[in-house]
Scaffold this motif. Structure first.
Motif, PDB file in Angstrom:
ATOM      1  N   HIS A  97       0.676  -1.294   0.055  1.00  0.00           N
ATOM      2  CA  HIS A  97       0.098  -0.109   0.029  1.00  0.00           C
ATOM      3  C   HIS A  97       0.802   1.138   0.074  1.00  0.00           C
ATOM      4  CE1 HIS A  97       0.491  -0.017   4.431  1.00  0.00           C
ATOM      5  NE2 HIS A  97       0.301   1.214   4.366  1.00  0.00           N
ATOM      6  N   GLN A  98       1.946   1.163   0.657  1.00  0.00           N
ATOM      7  CA  GLN A  98       3.063   2.355   0.280  1.00  0.00           C
ATOM      8  C   GLN A  98       4.489   2.115   0.766  1.00  0.00           C
ATOM      9  OE1 GLN A  98       0.611   5.140   3.396  1.00  0.00           O
ATOM     10  NE2 GLN A  98       2.649   5.856   3.327  1.00  0.00           N
ATOM     11  N   GLY A  99       5.414   2.865   0.609  1.00  0.00           N
ATOM     12  CA  GLY A  99       6.763   2.535   0.723  1.00  0.00           C
ATOM     13  C   GLY A  99       7.231   1.620   2.142  1.00  0.00           C
ATOM     14  N   ALA A 102       6.640  -1.891   2.181  1.00  0.00           N
ATOM     15  CA  ALA A 102       7.658  -2.576   1.650  1.00  0.00           C
ATOM     16  C   ALA A 102       8.861  -2.962   2.699  1.00  0.00           C
ATOM     17  CB  ALA A 102       8.209  -2.160   0.255  1.00  0.00           C
ATOM     18  N   GLU A 103       9.068  -1.779   3.453  1.00  0.00           N
ATOM     19  CA  GLU A 103      10.296  -1.830   4.359  1.00  0.00           C
ATOM     20  C   GLU A 103       9.823  -2.604   5.585  1.00  0.00           C
ATOM     21  OE1 GLU A 103      10.185   2.333   5.405  1.00  0.00           O
ATOM     22  OE2 GLU A 103      11.518   3.066   3.634  1.00  0.00           O
ATOM     23  N   ARG A 104       8.742  -2.659   6.148  1.00  0.00           N
ATOM     24  CA  ARG A 104       8.297  -3.512   7.004  1.00  0.00           C
ATOM     25  C   ARG A 104       8.664  -4.888   6.878  1.00  0.00           C
ATOM     26  NH1 ARG A 104       4.481  -6.792   9.016  1.00  0.00           N
ATOM     27  NH2 ARG A 104       3.298  -6.259   7.153  1.00  0.00           N
ATOM     28  N   HIS A 134      19.437   6.997   5.780  1.00  0.00           N
ATOM     29  CA  HIS A 134      18.217   6.519   5.840  1.00  0.00           C
ATOM     30  C   HIS A 134      16.857   7.457   5.873  1.00  0.00           C
ATOM     31  CE1 HIS A 134      19.410   2.066   6.361  1.00  0.00           C
ATOM     32  NE2 HIS A 134      20.317   2.582   7.074  1.00  0.00           N
ATOM     33  N   PHE A 135      15.936   7.023   5.235  1.00  0.00           N
ATOM     34  CA  PHE A 135      14.646   7.922   5.489  1.00  0.00           C
ATOM     35  C   PHE A 135      14.194   7.577   6.719  1.00  0.00           C
ATOM     36  CE2 PHE A 135      10.047   8.285   4.619  1.00  0.00           C
ATOM     37  CZ  PHE A 135      10.046   9.918   4.593  1.00  0.00           C
ATOM     38  N   ASP A 136      13.175   8.416   7.328  1.00  0.00           N
ATOM     39  CA  ASP A 136      12.980   8.101   8.744  1.00  0.00           C
ATOM     40  C   ASP A 136      11.834   7.002   8.795  1.00  0.00           C
ATOM     41  OD1 ASP A 136      10.642   9.395   7.613  1.00  0.00           O
ATOM     42  OD2 ASP A 136      10.599  11.112   9.078  1.00  0.00           O
ATOM     43  N   THR A 137      11.031   6.714   7.800  1.00  0.00           N
ATOM     44  CA  THR A 137      10.238   5.343   8.188  1.00  0.00           C
ATOM     45  C   THR A 137      11.269   4.240   7.850  1.00  0.00           C
ATOM     46  OG1 THR A 137       9.831   5.400   5.739  1.00  0.00           O
ATOM     47  CG2 THR A 137       8.161   6.450   7.192  1.00  0.00           C
ATOM     48  N   THR A 138      12.444   4.200   7.078  1.00  0.00           N
ATOM     49  CA  THR A 138      13.067   3.156   6.905  1.00  0.00           C
ATOM     50  C   THR A 138      13.883   2.888   8.281  1.00  0.00           C
ATOM     51  OG1 THR A 138      13.508   4.252   4.820  1.00  0.00           O
ATOM     52  CG2 THR A 138      15.046   2.295   5.035  1.00  0.00           C
ATOM     53  N   ARG A 139      14.504   3.905   8.911  1.00  0.00           N
ATOM     54  CA  ARG A 139      14.998   3.953  10.146  1.00  0.00           C
ATOM     55  C   ARG A 139      14.217   3.230  11.059  1.00  0.00           C
ATOM     56  NH1 ARG A 139      19.261   6.267  12.363  1.00  0.00           N
ATOM     57  NH2 ARG A 139      19.845   7.143  10.477  1.00  0.00           N
ATOM     58  N   ASN A 196      18.642  11.165  -2.257  1.00  0.00           N
ATOM     59  CA  ASN A 196      18.718  11.097  -0.877  1.00  0.00           C
ATOM     60  C   ASN A 196      17.775  12.134  -0.131  1.00  0.00           C
ATOM     61  OD1 ASN A 196      19.775  10.434   1.751  1.00  0.00           O
ATOM     62  ND2 ASN A 196      21.705  11.781   1.450  1.00  0.00           N
ATOM     63  N   ASN A 197      16.791  11.665   0.114  1.00  0.00           N
ATOM     64  CA  ASN A 197      15.736  12.721   0.611  1.00  0.00           C
ATOM     65  C   ASN A 197      16.042  13.397   1.823  1.00  0.00           C
ATOM     66  OD1 ASN A 197      13.303  13.923   1.510  1.00  0.00           O
ATOM     67  ND2 ASN A 197      12.038  11.878   1.705  1.00  0.00           N
ATOM     68  N   THR A 198      16.437  12.679   2.926  1.00  0.00           N
ATOM     69  CA  THR A 198      16.923  13.138   3.984  1.00  0.00           C
ATOM     70  C   THR A 198      18.097  14.124   4.105  1.00  0.00           C
ATOM     71  OG1 THR A 198      16.227  11.075   5.315  1.00  0.00           O
ATOM     72  CG2 THR A 198      17.707  12.485   6.496  1.00  0.00           C
ATOM     73  N   ALA A 227      14.038   3.289  -3.728  1.00  0.00           N
ATOM     74  CA  ALA A 227      13.931   3.653  -5.106  1.00  0.00           C
ATOM     75  C   ALA A 227      12.995   4.878  -5.374  1.00  0.00           C
ATOM     76  CB  ALA A 227      13.546   2.571  -6.099  1.00  0.00           C
ATOM     77  N   CYS A 228      12.440   5.503  -4.262  1.00  0.00           N
ATOM     78  CA  CYS A 228      11.259   6.413  -4.379  1.00  0.00           C
ATOM     79  C   CYS A 228      11.667   7.457  -5.459  1.00  0.00           C
ATOM     80  CB  CYS A 228      10.874   7.117  -3.043  1.00  0.00           C
ATOM     81  SG  CYS A 228      10.794   5.960  -1.632  1.00  0.00           S
ATOM     82  N   ARG A 229      12.503   8.015  -5.557  1.00  0.00           N
ATOM     83  CA  ARG A 229      12.938   9.211  -6.619  1.00  0.00           C
ATOM     84  C   ARG A 229      13.769   8.640  -7.529  1.00  0.00           C
ATOM     85  NH1 ARG A 229      11.903  11.112  -1.775  1.00  0.00           N
ATOM     86  NH2 ARG A 229      10.006  12.457  -1.402  1.00  0.00           N
ATOM     87  N   PHE A 230      13.595   7.301  -8.102  1.00  0.00           N
ATOM     88  CA  PHE A 230      14.583   6.884  -8.985  1.00  0.00           C
ATOM     89  C   PHE A 230      14.851   7.574 -10.353  1.00  0.00           C
ATOM     90  CE2 PHE A 230      11.939   4.923 -12.570  1.00  0.00           C
ATOM     91  CZ  PHE A 230      10.805   5.182 -12.096  1.00  0.00           C
ATOM     92  N   ALA A 267       5.320   4.448  -4.581  1.00  0.00           N
ATOM     93  CA  ALA A 267       4.740   4.933  -5.970  1.00  0.00           C
ATOM     94  C   ALA A 267       4.053   6.388  -5.656  1.00  0.00           C
ATOM     95  CB  ALA A 267       3.584   3.945  -6.249  1.00  0.00           C
ATOM     96  N   LYS A 268       4.013   6.648  -4.271  1.00  0.00           N
ATOM     97  CA  LYS A 268       3.511   8.250  -3.984  1.00  0.00           C
ATOM     98  C   LYS A 268       4.655   9.180  -4.390  1.00  0.00           C
ATOM     99  CE  LYS A 268       1.333   8.580  -0.048  1.00  0.00           C
ATOM    100  NZ  LYS A 268       0.932   8.621   1.430  1.00  0.00           N
ATOM    101  N   LYS A 269       5.895   8.681  -4.856  1.00  0.00           N
ATOM    102  CA  LYS A 269       6.606   9.804  -5.175  1.00  0.00           C
ATOM    103  C   LYS A 269       6.942   9.667  -6.820  1.00  0.00           C
ATOM    104  CE  LYS A 269       7.327   9.607  -0.812  1.00  0.00           C
ATOM    105  NZ  LYS A 269       8.363   8.836  -0.093  1.00  0.00           N
ATOM    106  N   ASP A 270       7.950   9.061  -7.403  1.00  0.00           N
ATOM    107  CA  ASP A 270       8.059   8.975  -8.840  1.00  0.00           C
ATOM    108  C   ASP A 270       7.377   7.813  -9.272  1.00  0.00           C
ATOM    109  OD1 ASP A 270      10.043  11.092  -9.124  1.00  0.00           O
ATOM    110  OD2 ASP A 270      11.539   9.852  -9.479  1.00  0.00           O
TER     111      ASP A 270
HETATM  112  C1  LIG Z   1       8.528   8.524   1.328  1.00  0.00           C
HETATM  113  C2  LIG Z   1       9.752   7.718   1.474  1.00  0.00           C
HETATM  114  C3  LIG Z   1       9.536   6.404   1.864  1.00  0.00           C
HETATM  115  C4  LIG Z   1       8.326   5.891   2.845  1.00  0.00           C
HETATM  116  O1  LIG Z   1       7.288   5.745   1.621  1.00  0.00           O
HETATM  117  P1  LIG Z   1       5.726   5.960   2.007  1.00  0.00           P
HETATM  118  O2  LIG Z   1       4.976   5.733   0.745  1.00  0.00           O
HETATM  119  O3  LIG Z   1       5.611   7.386   2.962  1.00  0.00           O
HETATM  120  O4  LIG Z   1       5.555   4.778   3.016  1.00  0.00           O
HETATM  121  C5  LIG Z   1      10.789   5.792   1.931  1.00  0.00           C
HETATM  122  N1  LIG Z   1      12.070   6.319   1.518  1.00  0.00           N
HETATM  123  C6  LIG Z   1      12.027   7.399   0.962  1.00  0.00           C
HETATM  124  C7  LIG Z   1      13.380   8.036   0.624  1.00  0.00           C
HETATM  125  C8  LIG Z   1      10.833   8.298   0.865  1.00  0.00           C
HETATM  126  O5  LIG Z   1      10.982   9.454   0.571  1.00  0.00           O
END
Ligand SMILES: *Cc1c(COP(=O)(O)O)cnc(C)c1O
Length: 469
Positions: A97-99, A102-104, A134-139, A196-198, A227-230, A267-270
């Motif tokens: 359902h979102q990134g 996949a991390e979990r 690491h992005f915060d949800t990844t961490r 690198n978002n962070t 790969a969010c912003r690949f 998929a909420k990004k790229d």
């Molecule tokens: C948004 C984002 C995530 C997590 O994705 P969600 O769809 O918000 O759960 C992971 N890594 C990066 C770099 C992100 O920007």
């Protein structure tokens, strides 16, 4: 060509509400000076995030109507699988359902021992997972499973004013030393976040990805890409890295992912979608284990928590994001805002990244100490003067406290202006720059804020503030 025009025209419009400054004072008070607590309806230009906020194209909306909602083996899943395999090239694709889902799944699986009945027993303690940042949800997903998330971005990536073409790169020497110190067997996977978002939406070079892959191979450590912003990363490679100027975005993506064993994707990004994501894996055993987790909490393997129409929107969005004229517009329109701010002496992270501009609030408001949260104060001013919503990425988000309760500030006090894809026009962006100029004129009078109430975790979402007197 000098002028960067939007490579699309508007077919459906969504009105935005203008408010008076008086009304906004009241709204701010009611929201306790926390931009997350402002109702979206009262925001004129919403730069809180680029996640899930993209404008979908006419073709995506048409595809939504064509969604196949069959429980198993939906036609929309096969379409989604086909394009993800074409771009990313991995053997197995698991929709989620979102990134963070996949991390979990990924981290629960690789940080567990699996018993003969297929049960997962957490074994995360003493394990380490390196990345650039690491992005915060990844961490959070790594640490929730008992392991340690480690950031190994190059030194240049930590300094807002330092110019470097690939500020998102991982420090290769540090990675080698880290593997030596901790032992390869304690590193179940190595990650890299593109862009690198962070670290400010900064790109990672192909050479860096290739070298990480080589080191991981030598040490038998699987290598995954966040790969969010690949596609934004691929475009930076095309314009900044020697040897890629004549390659297509698809070719660059194919090469990038050929060095990895899998990826996580929002998929909420790229992908221009409002929801969705996937986990991609080459290893057959990991695929089977991931599917077991998926079916327990997300859904069956051909939908994983998405509806057929979501998978249609993602499939079409992934096809569109490879368009070079779009990526050209995307990267240069972000830069356009950055250059306008710099021309007016507003300090930002340089060079500008892919999806956002990060204003250096510590430098912009030197009279406000970190204890009074300059980033939060600036985001309040943006709303007060212009109805613009941004987010603080500084001590509200990241400060820690020592045993005497004294605040240890974050490294940087930033305000992020994230730019939703295909949503705002150049005049919206000009307006944002104008509001900054207004604020700049009286910036010495801006006051800091104090926290009057806060939760234990992720306080930036719900903390309440008040202006300091
Ligand atoms: C948004 C984002 C995530 C997590 O994705 P969600 O769809 O918000 O759960 C992971 N890594 C990066 C770099 C992100 O920007």
């Amino acid at each position: 060509m000098k002028t960067i025009i939007e490579p699309f025209r508007i077919k459906t419009v969504e009105y935005v509400k203008t408010t008076t400054q008086e009304e906004r004072e009241e709204i701010l008070k009611k929201a306790y000076y926390n931009t997350f607590l402002i109702p979206a309806e009262d925001v004129l230009i919403d730069l809180l995030t680029d996640s899930g906020t993209s404008a979908m194209s006419a073709k995506q909306w048409a595809a939504v109507m064509d969604g196949d909602e069959s429980y198993a083996g939906s036609k929309s899943y096969f379409k989604f699988e086909k394009i993800t395999k074409k771009i990313f090239g991995f053997k197995h694709i698991i929709p989620v359902h979102q990134g963070r889902a996949a991390e979990r799944i990924l981290f629960t699986m690789i940080l567990s021992d699996i018993d003969s009945d297929g049960r997962f027993i957490n074994a995360g303690k003493g394990k380490f997972i390196p990345s650039n940042n690491h992005f915060d949800t990844t961490r959070a997903n790594i640490e929730f499973n008992g392991a340690e998330a480690v950031d190994l971005v190059i030194e240049e990536g930590k300094h807002p004013e330092v110019i470097h073409p690939f500020k998102g790169n991982m420090d290769i020497e540090k990675l080698k030393a880290f593997i030596k110190e901790k032992g390869a067997k304690n590193i179940p996977v190595c990650m890299i976040t593109v862009t690198n978002n962070t670290g400010g939406g900064q790109p990672v070079s192909m050479e860096n990805i290739r070298m990480i892959s080589k080191i991981c191979n030598e040490n038998k450590i699987p290598f995954f890409i966040d790969a969010c912003r690949f596609a934004e990363n691929a475009y930076f490679i095309k314009i900044r890295e020697k040897g890629y100027e004549n390659k297509s975005i698809l070719e660059i993506c194919n090469e990038m992912f050929s060095y990895a064993d899998g990826c996580t994707m929002s998929a909420k990004k790229d992908a221009f979608a409002n929801i969705g994501g996937f986990l991609a894996i080459n290893n057959d055993e990991w695929y089977v284990n991931s599917k077991n987790l998926l079916i327990i909490t997300e859904g069956y393997e051909t939908y994983g928590g998405l509806s057929g129409r979501d998978m249609e929107a993602i499939a079409q969005g992934l096809d569109e994001i490879l368009d070079e004229s779009y990526l050209h517009y995307r990267i240069y329109s972000t830069k356009y805002l950055g250059e306008k701010l710099l021309a007016n002496n507003i300090p930002i992270i340089q060079p500008t990244g892919g999806h956002a501009i990060y204003v250096d609030a510590k430098n912009f408001l030197p009279h406000i100490p970190p204890e009074q949260f300059p980033g939060q104060a600036l985001s309040v001013e943006l709303y007060r003067y212009g109805g613009i919503r941004a987010v603080e990425i500084g001590s509200v988000m990241f400060a820690r406290y020592d045993k005497d309760g004294k605040m240890i500030p974050a490294d940087m006090e930033l305000v992020r202006l994230a730019i939703p894809r295909r949503v705002y026009t150049q005049s919206h962006i000009d307006y944002v720059a104008e509001i900054f100029c207004e604020i700049n004129k009286n910036k010495n009078k801006i006051k800091g804020v104090k926290i009057i109430e806060e939760p234990k975790f992720l306080r930036h979402f719900t903390a309440k503030f008040a202006p300091v007197d």
